[in-house]
Design a protein around this motif. Structure first.
Motif, PDB file in Angstrom:
ATOM      1  N   VAL A 137      21.095  -4.110 -23.329  1.00  0.00           N
ATOM      2  CA  VAL A 137      20.173  -3.695 -22.264  1.00  0.00           C
ATOM      3  C   VAL A 137      19.925  -4.824 -21.274  1.00  0.00           C
ATOM      4  O   VAL A 137      19.674  -4.575 -20.099  1.00  0.00           O
ATOM      5  CB  VAL A 137      18.853  -3.107 -22.808  1.00  0.00           C
ATOM      6  CG1 VAL A 137      19.119  -1.832 -23.587  1.00  0.00           C
ATOM      7  CG2 VAL A 137      18.050  -4.101 -23.613  1.00  0.00           C
ATOM      8  N   ALA A 138      20.041  -6.076 -21.719  1.00  0.00           N
ATOM      9  CA  ALA A 138      19.907  -7.207 -20.798  1.00  0.00           C
ATOM     10  C   ALA A 138      21.042  -7.185 -19.775  1.00  0.00           C
ATOM     11  O   ALA A 138      20.833  -7.483 -18.596  1.00  0.00           O
ATOM     12  CB  ALA A 138      19.899  -8.522 -21.562  1.00  0.00           C
ATOM     13  N   GLN A 139      22.236  -6.813 -20.216  1.00  0.00           N
ATOM     14  CA  GLN A 139      23.372  -6.687 -19.293  1.00  0.00           C
ATOM     15  C   GLN A 139      23.217  -5.464 -18.405  1.00  0.00           C
ATOM     16  O   GLN A 139      23.511  -5.519 -17.210  1.00  0.00           O
ATOM     17  CB  GLN A 139      24.685  -6.576 -20.061  1.00  0.00           C
ATOM     18  CG  GLN A 139      25.246  -7.877 -20.510  1.00  0.00           C
ATOM     19  CD  GLN A 139      26.642  -7.689 -21.094  1.00  0.00           C
ATOM     20  OE1 GLN A 139      26.936  -6.686 -21.747  1.00  0.00           O
ATOM     21  NE2 GLN A 139      27.501  -8.664 -20.862  1.00  0.00           N
ATOM     22  N   ARG A 140      22.795  -4.378 -18.998  1.00  0.00           N
ATOM     23  CA  ARG A 140      22.643  -3.116 -18.263  1.00  0.00           C
ATOM     24  C   ARG A 140      21.640  -3.250 -17.118  1.00  0.00           C
ATOM     25  O   ARG A 140      21.804  -2.664 -16.062  1.00  0.00           O
ATOM     26  CB  ARG A 140      22.221  -2.033 -19.242  1.00  0.00           C
ATOM     27  CG  ARG A 140      22.146  -0.659 -18.670  1.00  0.00           C
ATOM     28  CD  ARG A 140      21.820   0.327 -19.781  1.00  0.00           C
ATOM     29  NE  ARG A 140      21.762   1.667 -19.284  1.00  0.00           N
ATOM     30  CZ  ARG A 140      22.393   2.683 -19.812  1.00  0.00           C
ATOM     31  NH1 ARG A 140      23.134   2.512 -20.880  1.00  0.00           N
ATOM     32  NH2 ARG A 140      22.282   3.878 -19.305  1.00  0.00           N
ATOM     33  N   HIS A 141      20.587  -4.012 -17.350  1.00  0.00           N
ATOM     34  CA  HIS A 141      19.534  -4.249 -16.355  1.00  0.00           C
ATOM     35  C   HIS A 141      19.487  -5.748 -16.036  1.00  0.00           C
ATOM     36  O   HIS A 141      18.435  -6.382 -16.100  1.00  0.00           O
ATOM     37  CB  HIS A 141      18.180  -3.774 -16.889  1.00  0.00           C
ATOM     38  CG  HIS A 141      18.153  -2.344 -17.308  1.00  0.00           C
ATOM     39  ND1 HIS A 141      18.031  -1.305 -16.408  1.00  0.00           N
ATOM     40  CD2 HIS A 141      18.240  -1.783 -18.541  1.00  0.00           C
ATOM     41  CE1 HIS A 141      18.033  -0.161 -17.072  1.00  0.00           C
ATOM     42  NE2 HIS A 141      18.163  -0.412 -18.369  1.00  0.00           N
TER      43      HIS A 141
END
Length: 92
Positions: free
Chosen positions: A37-41
């Motif tokens: 999720v850190a990569q996704r956002h």
């Protein structure tokens, strides 16, 4: 497998959503989920949950279902689980 991600407090503001379903490979762990999720956002949530070295912030509060877990929890996730992230709230 599908994991329900719930965002609370500052993480919710950063993502602009309360929750989402993400797809992860089998045998993923909590740390894999957070990095995903850190990569996704990346622009908004990434700096909140990862430090400058790309490690999960030690102050991040992570819940697996209703149980708080540590960022390097060794247990494998199962399809349909819920992971919640919450940043510590300061004030007085």
């Amino acid at each position: 497998m599908q994991i329900r991600m719930r965002y609370e407090a500052q993480a919710r503001r950063a993502c602009g959503i309360d929750e989402e379903i993400i797809e992860l490979p089998e045998s993923s762990r909590v740390s894999d989920c957070i990095r995903h999720v850190a990569q996704r956002h990346a622009e908004t949530l990434g700096p909140i949950v990862l430090n400058a070295d790309g490690e999960i912030q030690p102050t991040l509060l992570i819940f697996r279902g209703d149980e708080q877990v540590v960022r390097n929890d060794p247990g494998e996730l199962t399809d349909g689980e819920t992971i919640s992230i919450l940043t510590p709230i300061s004030g007085g």
